[in-house]
Enzyme design. Structure first.
Site, mmCIF file in Angstrom:
data_model
loop_
_atom_site.group_PDB
_atom_site.id
_atom_site.type_symbol
_atom_site.label_atom_id
_atom_site.label_comp_id
_atom_site.label_asym_id
_atom_site.label_seq_id
_atom_site.Cartn_x
_atom_site.Cartn_y
_atom_site.Cartn_z
ATOM 1 N N LYS A 1 0.830 -1.212 0.000
ATOM 2 C CA LYS A 1 0.000 0.000 0.000
ATOM 3 C C LYS A 1 0.860 1.256 0.000
ATOM 4 O O LYS A 1 0.457 2.281 -0.539
ATOM 5 C CB LYS A 1 -0.956 -0.003 1.192
ATOM 6 C CG LYS A 1 -2.100 -0.988 1.014
ATOM 7 C CD LYS A 1 -3.206 -0.763 2.022
ATOM 8 C CE LYS A 1 -4.314 -1.784 1.819
ATOM 9 N NZ LYS A 1 -5.277 -1.787 2.920
ATOM 10 N N LYS B 1 -6.059 -11.384 -9.823
ATOM 11 C CA LYS B 1 -7.249 -11.611 -9.004
ATOM 12 C C LYS B 1 -8.346 -10.578 -9.262
ATOM 13 O O LYS B 1 -8.049 -9.416 -9.511
ATOM 14 C CB LYS B 1 -6.826 -11.513 -7.524
ATOM 15 C CG LYS B 1 -7.264 -12.680 -6.685
ATOM 16 C CD LYS B 1 -6.775 -12.523 -5.252
ATOM 17 C CE LYS B 1 -7.916 -12.125 -4.343
ATOM 18 N NZ LYS B 1 -7.527 -11.999 -2.943
ATOM 19 N N LYS C 1 -12.352 -5.531 -5.855
ATOM 20 C CA LYS C 1 -13.410 -4.512 -5.791
ATOM 21 C C LYS C 1 -12.884 -3.133 -6.156
ATOM 22 O O LYS C 1 -13.646 -2.227 -6.420
ATOM 23 C CB LYS C 1 -14.061 -4.487 -4.405
ATOM 24 C CG LYS C 1 -13.168 -4.014 -3.270
ATOM 25 C CD LYS C 1 -13.927 -3.943 -1.937
ATOM 26 C CE LYS C 1 -12.936 -3.743 -0.798
ATOM 27 N NZ LYS C 1 -13.486 -3.764 0.521
#
Ligand code: TRP
Length: 336
Positions: free
Chosen positions: A118, A200, A203
């Site tokens: 992140k 993958k 969202k």
């Protein structure tokens, strides 16, 4: 409190209310959560404080918080059996986190892969919250004396840190926290992005065509499947060389509750067009009742508010017991 009255094991889990939930959340988390409700004492949280580690628009975050709750219920989480609550409604999470901050090494947090990832993807905002994220997660879990924490593979390292913090504290003082076990669902089937089936489904993917959201209309589902990327050749089988077809077979198997082998057999002799049509229809069957129930629940804000108000109270009662023990052990002076 209820968990003290019966001998059920305690489960705690949560999802951040950032973005809309996908078919992956349903198969990877929510359907397990639903199944665990009878056997365990379940606390299902909406991790809104964790979402603040990435910039959010206030109005959108508020909306997504209620949407996440509505989706939990639409997916079969029963508020009469499980405790559903919003993390920020229970002040003890932040309070325990502060104490745990003082029992966690700087080095332990710096080596978390999620922090490193992140920090890279949000290099303009590497805040202290992002660094301390797993310590808040440890507080979430340890406050409830959770036995099991159902999470995806990507959260395993955070669970390991939680266990280390708990053991360290227990060792330094005396038994205080239950040392939790991760519960990683066996449902191996990973759902991949529809346009790029080697990564993958997520969202937060910038390309919406990659993802099936639980709020998608039937047309959107059918179109996304129709336009999904397939592979060269014409046969329908599971293979590393056929990531697109493998993904469609996986989706069909999830939506129909058939094994991958059975699905392969079903489509012997069919072409890619037949497969896509059948997968689209099956997913519509699988998701549309959830979507309809979600939109019904969303209309009933009073009901949703009532559930999280009860959840705030129930979760606070349980959490306070643990926090009070911890405060005593570390030497914080009580007022009564
Ligand atoms: N970090 C988790 C995720 O992104 C969400 C989360 C927050 C969580 N607190 C938790 C999961 C406690 C399990 C237990 O998926």
């Amino acid at each position: 409190m209820t968990e003290l009255l019966n001998n059920k094991k305690v489960i705690l889990s949560g999802v951040q209310p950032s973005g809309n939930l996908t078919i992956g959340h349903l198969t990877g988390a929510l359907s397990q959560w639903r199944q665990m409700q009878e056997e365990y004492d379940c606390f299902y949280m909406i991790a809104d404080l964790h979402s603040l580690t990435i910039r959010q628009e206030a109005k959108v975050l508020r909306e997504k918080t209620l949407d996440t709750l509505a989706m939990y219920i639409a997916c079969g989480i029963n508020p009469d059996i499980s405790t559903l609550f919003v993390q920020s409604h229970n002040p003890y999470h932040s309070q325990l986190q502060w104490i745990l901050n003082c029992y966690t090494g700087f080095g332990e947090c710096s080596k978390m892969t999620q922090f490193k990832d992140k920090s890279q993807s949000h290099s303009d905002n590497i805040n202290v919250g992002l660094f301390a994220y797993p310590i808040l997660q440890a507080a979430d879990i340890l406050l409830y004396q959770a036995d099991l924490v159902p999470v995806g593979e990507d959260q395993k390292q955070h669970l390991e840190l939680t266990r280390n913090i708990a053991q360290r504290f227990n060792h330094y003082y005396s038994d205080t926290f239950k040392v939790p076990e991760p519960f990683i669902p066996k449902v191996g089937a990973k759902i991949m992005a529809l346009q790029e089936p080697t990564k993958k489904m997520s969202k937060t993917d910038v390309n919406e065509k990659n993802t099936i959201f639980l709020t998608d209309t039937n047309e959107q589902i059918i179109n996304k499947i129709k336009r999904s990327v397939t592979d060269s050749g014409a046969d329908i089988r599971i293979s590393d060389e056929k990531p697109g077809i493998t993904n469609l077979i996986t989706l069909y198997s999830i939506a129909s509750e058939k094994t991958l082998k059975e699905v392969e057999e079903t489509f012997v002799g069919s072409n890619y067009g037949d497969l896509k049509k059948a997968v689209g229809e099956k997913i519509v069957e699988y998701i549309s009742p959830i979507r309809n129930s979600f939109f019904d629940l969303k209309k009933n804000k009073d009901y949703l508010m009532q559930i999280i108000t009860t959840g705030a109270e129930k979760s606070s009662n349980v959490a306070f017991k643990t926090l009070r023990k911890v405060q005593k052990k570390v030497g914080l002076l009580p007022i009564k």
